[in-house]
Design a protein around this motif. Structure first.
Motif, PDB file in Angstrom:
ATOM      1  N   UNK A  30       6.800   8.644   2.243  1.00  0.00           N
ATOM      2  CA  UNK A  30       8.161   8.120   2.042  1.00  0.00           C
ATOM      3  C   UNK A  30       8.910   8.042   3.373  1.00  0.00           C
ATOM      4  N   UNK A  31       8.844   9.108   4.158  1.00  0.00           N
ATOM      5  CA  UNK A  31       9.646   9.173   5.376  1.00  0.00           C
ATOM      6  C   UNK A  31       9.211   8.140   6.411  1.00  0.00           C
ATOM      7  N   UNK A  32       7.910   7.886   6.523  1.00  0.00           N
ATOM      8  CA  UNK A  32       7.413   7.012   7.585  1.00  0.00           C
ATOM      9  C   UNK A  32       7.339   5.549   7.155  1.00  0.00           C
ATOM     10  N   UNK A  33       6.928   5.282   5.915  1.00  0.00           N
ATOM     11  CA  UNK A  33       6.610   3.909   5.530  1.00  0.00           C
ATOM     12  C   UNK A  33       7.530   3.271   4.497  1.00  0.00           C
TER      13      UNK A  33
ATOM     14  N   UNK B  63       9.884  -2.547  14.405  1.00  0.00           N
ATOM     15  CA  UNK B  63       8.847  -2.721  13.392  1.00  0.00           C
ATOM     16  C   UNK B  63       9.244  -2.032  12.108  1.00  0.00           C
ATOM     17  N   UNK B  64       9.270  -2.780  11.018  1.00  0.00           N
ATOM     18  CA  UNK B  64       9.508  -2.205   9.701  1.00  0.00           C
ATOM     19  C   UNK B  64       8.180  -2.017   9.004  1.00  0.00           C
ATOM     20  N   UNK B  65       7.947  -0.837   8.452  1.00  0.00           N
ATOM     21  CA  UNK B  65       6.686  -0.558   7.773  1.00  0.00           C
ATOM     22  C   UNK B  65       6.839  -0.652   6.256  1.00  0.00           C
ATOM     23  N   UNK B  66       7.969  -1.197   5.790  1.00  0.00           N
ATOM     24  CA  UNK B  66       8.240  -1.193   4.363  1.00  0.00           C
ATOM     25  C   UNK B  66       7.269  -2.046   3.566  1.00  0.00           C
ATOM     26  N   UNK B  67       6.571  -2.991   4.219  1.00  0.00           N
ATOM     27  CA  UNK B  67       5.732  -3.900   3.465  1.00  0.00           C
ATOM     28  C   UNK B  67       4.236  -3.577   3.549  1.00  0.00           C
TER      29      UNK B  67
ATOM     30  N   UNK C   8       0.805  -1.213   0.000  1.00  0.00           N
ATOM     31  CA  UNK C   8       0.000   0.000   0.000  1.00  0.00           C
ATOM     32  C   UNK C   8       0.839   1.264   0.000  1.00  0.00           C
ATOM     33  N   UNK C   9       1.941   1.265   0.728  1.00  0.00           N
ATOM     34  CA  UNK C   9       2.762   2.473   0.820  1.00  0.00           C
ATOM     35  C   UNK C   9       3.364   2.846  -0.531  1.00  0.00           C
ATOM     36  N   UNK C  10       3.815   1.861  -1.284  1.00  0.00           N
ATOM     37  CA  UNK C  10       4.417   2.151  -2.599  1.00  0.00           C
ATOM     38  C   UNK C  10       3.379   2.731  -3.554  1.00  0.00           C
ATOM     39  N   UNK C  11       2.190   2.122  -3.589  1.00  0.00           N
ATOM     40  CA  UNK C  11       1.143   2.629  -4.470  1.00  0.00           C
ATOM     41  C   UNK C  11       0.722   4.030  -4.036  1.00  0.00           C
ATOM     42  N   UNK C  12       0.590   4.241  -2.735  1.00  0.00           N
ATOM     43  CA  UNK C  12       0.181   5.539  -2.223  1.00  0.00           C
ATOM     44  C   UNK C  12       1.213   6.610  -2.559  1.00  0.00           C
ATOM     45  N   UNK C  13       2.485   6.284  -2.405  1.00  0.00           N
ATOM     46  CA  UNK C  13       3.556   7.244  -2.673  1.00  0.00           C
ATOM     47  C   UNK C  13       3.479   7.779  -4.102  1.00  0.00           C
ATOM     48  N   UNK C  14       3.468   6.865  -5.075  1.00  0.00           N
ATOM     49  CA  UNK C  14       3.474   7.297  -6.467  1.00  0.00           C
ATOM     50  C   UNK C  14       2.141   7.882  -6.891  1.00  0.00           C
ATOM     51  N   UNK C  15       1.094   7.513  -6.177  1.00  0.00           N
ATOM     52  CA  UNK C  15      -0.203   8.113  -6.469  1.00  0.00           C
ATOM     53  C   UNK C  15      -0.205   9.601  -6.111  1.00  0.00           C
ATOM     54  N   UNK C  16       0.463   9.960  -5.012  1.00  0.00           N
ATOM     55  CA  UNK C  16       0.541  11.379  -4.651  1.00  0.00           C
ATOM     56  C   UNK C  16       1.367  12.156  -5.669  1.00  0.00           C
TER      57      UNK C  16
ATOM     58  N   UNK D  10       0.426  21.921  -2.748  1.00  0.00           N
ATOM     59  CA  UNK D  10       1.346  21.903  -1.619  1.00  0.00           C
ATOM     60  C   UNK D  10       1.007  20.769  -0.653  1.00  0.00           C
ATOM     61  N   UNK D  11      -0.279  20.527  -0.442  1.00  0.00           N
ATOM     62  CA  UNK D  11      -0.713  19.451   0.452  1.00  0.00           C
ATOM     63  C   UNK D  11      -0.261  18.089  -0.068  1.00  0.00           C
ATOM     64  N   UNK D  12      -0.400  17.855  -1.384  1.00  0.00           N
ATOM     65  CA  UNK D  12       0.004  16.567  -1.945  1.00  0.00           C
ATOM     66  C   UNK D  12       1.516  16.362  -1.837  1.00  0.00           C
ATOM     67  N   UNK D  13       2.262  17.446  -1.940  1.00  0.00           N
ATOM     68  CA  UNK D  13       3.714  17.340  -1.787  1.00  0.00           C
ATOM     69  C   UNK D  13       4.068  16.896  -0.360  1.00  0.00           C
ATOM     70  N   UNK D  14       3.372  17.438   0.632  1.00  0.00           N
ATOM     71  CA  UNK D  14       3.622  17.038   2.018  1.00  0.00           C
ATOM     72  C   UNK D  14       3.208  15.585   2.232  1.00  0.00           C
TER      73      UNK D  14
END
Length: 452
Positions: A423-426, A447-451, A294-302, A413-417
């Protein structure tokens, strides 16, 4: 095994593949179907004022700022009621609360039917509009309920389908309104069509849905979820995805009317397309998150949402209706994709936390369900507040500049944040430690949140 008593299922273990394949999946899918129906109508009633304001011409005496304020307040109530609706599932049972929450939709619908005519004061419209906000609560209770029915490996798909089926209530009511406007009908015709549908949804929930006894009222879970920083981080990310979806759903038609001088019929021909595509793609976002994280899809979606917003700024500045419309519809699609991927992250985060604490098997699954279910209400409520912010931003932008351009700059600006936080958290990998170095947190569960 499930022991049923008066529509209550006493034992439920979806992580047990034998149980799931034998009886669990069939029961879960049946509850998902009728949950979607009720949530769908709830979304329609919540967002009906985005349609009703298109009917409200000069004879109603409302300014564009009045209309944006009205839709903002409706969105606000829908966000706030999501918190109690989440915990109502544990108090009353998923089936029982679906019946009640569906029946409550009659209140705003009948009230709007009674007052919808020229000469009614803005204050009256505002008070009746606030009642429609309860339709936004159906999402939270539905998601919490369905989250408990499905195993972790299926949650992205199930929650995406449940939410997407609910979200599609937005374009459906807009399509119905288009047909009514085209046939020279009035707003009371639209409202009258939904009254019997509400009764049907409540009746079907009573006949075919189930309560899970394992979902108990747990104030400790609510407190634990509220204390966990990831609940609030995910709330912020959900502002970026769902807050955008619901805010744009309310505002799209009014922006077309006020910035590009579209008539109500011309606006209605376009406004349903974005919410429709955004709703249909939400399960795809969940499915992609199941597969790639989910984090990877969310990142590039933003990233993509930021690009679409930049195009909107250019189209707004150049007053290009065609480019503006295409970019806005594209942005809707991306909000739907992000909705699916962000919601998939929630159960994954709490499942990972359970494993970091040393829990395994059903104990880990129960921990994850407990906290993810409790957090979903808070995340859904805060996320929906993004819709309030979007409508207030448009209101201020039109008051200050006569267009929505200023609002779109703020959204960019909101989407950039949101991208940076994701990226920073997950996704950011911790730096490798030199050989022999002992971490300061040695002995504590990591705990790793990478997955997720």
């Amino acid at each position: 095994m499930t022991a049923r008593s008066g529509r209550w299922i006493q034992q439920w273990d979806p992580e047990d593949e034998t149980f799931w394949n034998r009886t669990g999946e069939r029961i879960a899918r049946r509850n998902l179907l009728f949950s979607v129906l009720s949530e769908h109508i709830g979304f329609s009633i919540w967002t009906m004022w985005s349609v009703l304001v298109l009917f409200m011409g000069p004879e109603y005496g409302l300014t564009p700022a009045d209309k944006f304020l009205l839709t903002s307040m409706v969105t606000l109530v829908g966000a706030v009621v999501r918190v109690p609706y989440t915990f109502a599932v544990a108090v009353f049972g998923g089936r029982n609360w679906t019946i009640v929450s569906a029946g409550l939709l009659l209140v705003p619908t009948v009230a709007a039917f009674a007052v919808m005519e020229p000469g009614t004061s803005f204050t009256t419209f505002l008070l009746v509009g606030l009642l429609a906000g309860i339709g936004g609560g159906n999402f939270a209770s539905s998601m919490t309920n369905i989250n408990a029915f499905f195993p972790l490996r299926k949650k992205g798909w199930a929650l995406g389908l449940n939410a997407g089926g609910g979200n599609i209530g937005v374009p459906v009511i807009q399509l119905v309104a288009l047909a009514i406007i085209g046939a020279s009908g009035g707003p009371r015709v639209l409202l009258g069509l939904y009254i019997p549908l509400i009764v049907v949804a409540a009746t079907l929930a009573a006949l075919y849905m189930d309560n899970l006894a394992s979902v108990r009222n747990d104030t400790g879970a609510a407190k634990d979820a509220a204390r966990d920083p990831h609940t609030w981080i995910m709330s912020f990310l959900y502002i970026g995805t769902f807050g955008s979806f619901i805010g744009y759903s309310f505002a799209f038609g009014m922006v077309l009317q006020n910035q590009f001088d579209r008539t109500p019929l011309e606006a209605a021909y376009v406004t349903f397309i974005g919410p429709l595509l955004g709703s249909l793609i939400r399960p795809v976002g969940g499915r992609l998150a199941d597969r790639y994280g989910g984090a990877r899809i969310t990142l590039w979606n933003f990233v993509a949402m930021g690009a679409a917003t930049a195009v909107l700024i250019a189209a707004s500045t150049e007053k290009s209706l065609a480019l503006f419309t295409v970019a806005f519809v594209g942005l809707f699609v991306l909000t739907g994709l992000g909705n699916g991927s962000t919601y998939k992250m929630i159960p994954g985060i709490f499942q990972a936390k359970a494993q970091a604490l040393g829990l395994e098997g059903e104990a880990a699954a129960a921990y994850g369900r407990r906290l993810s279910g409790a957090s979903m209400g808070l995340i859904g409520a805060v996320g929906a507040l993004g819709g309030v912010g979007i409508n207030l931003a448009f209101r201020q932008s039109f008051l200050s500049y006569g267009s929505g351009t200023g609002a779109f700059v703020a959204f960019l600006a909101c989407y950039a944040v949101c991208f940076a936080v994701t990226w920073a958290v997950y996704l950011r990998r911790p730096a490798a430690r030199p050989a022999g170095e002992t971490p300061a947190t040695e002995g504590k569960p990591q705990l790793s949140y990478a997955e997720v």
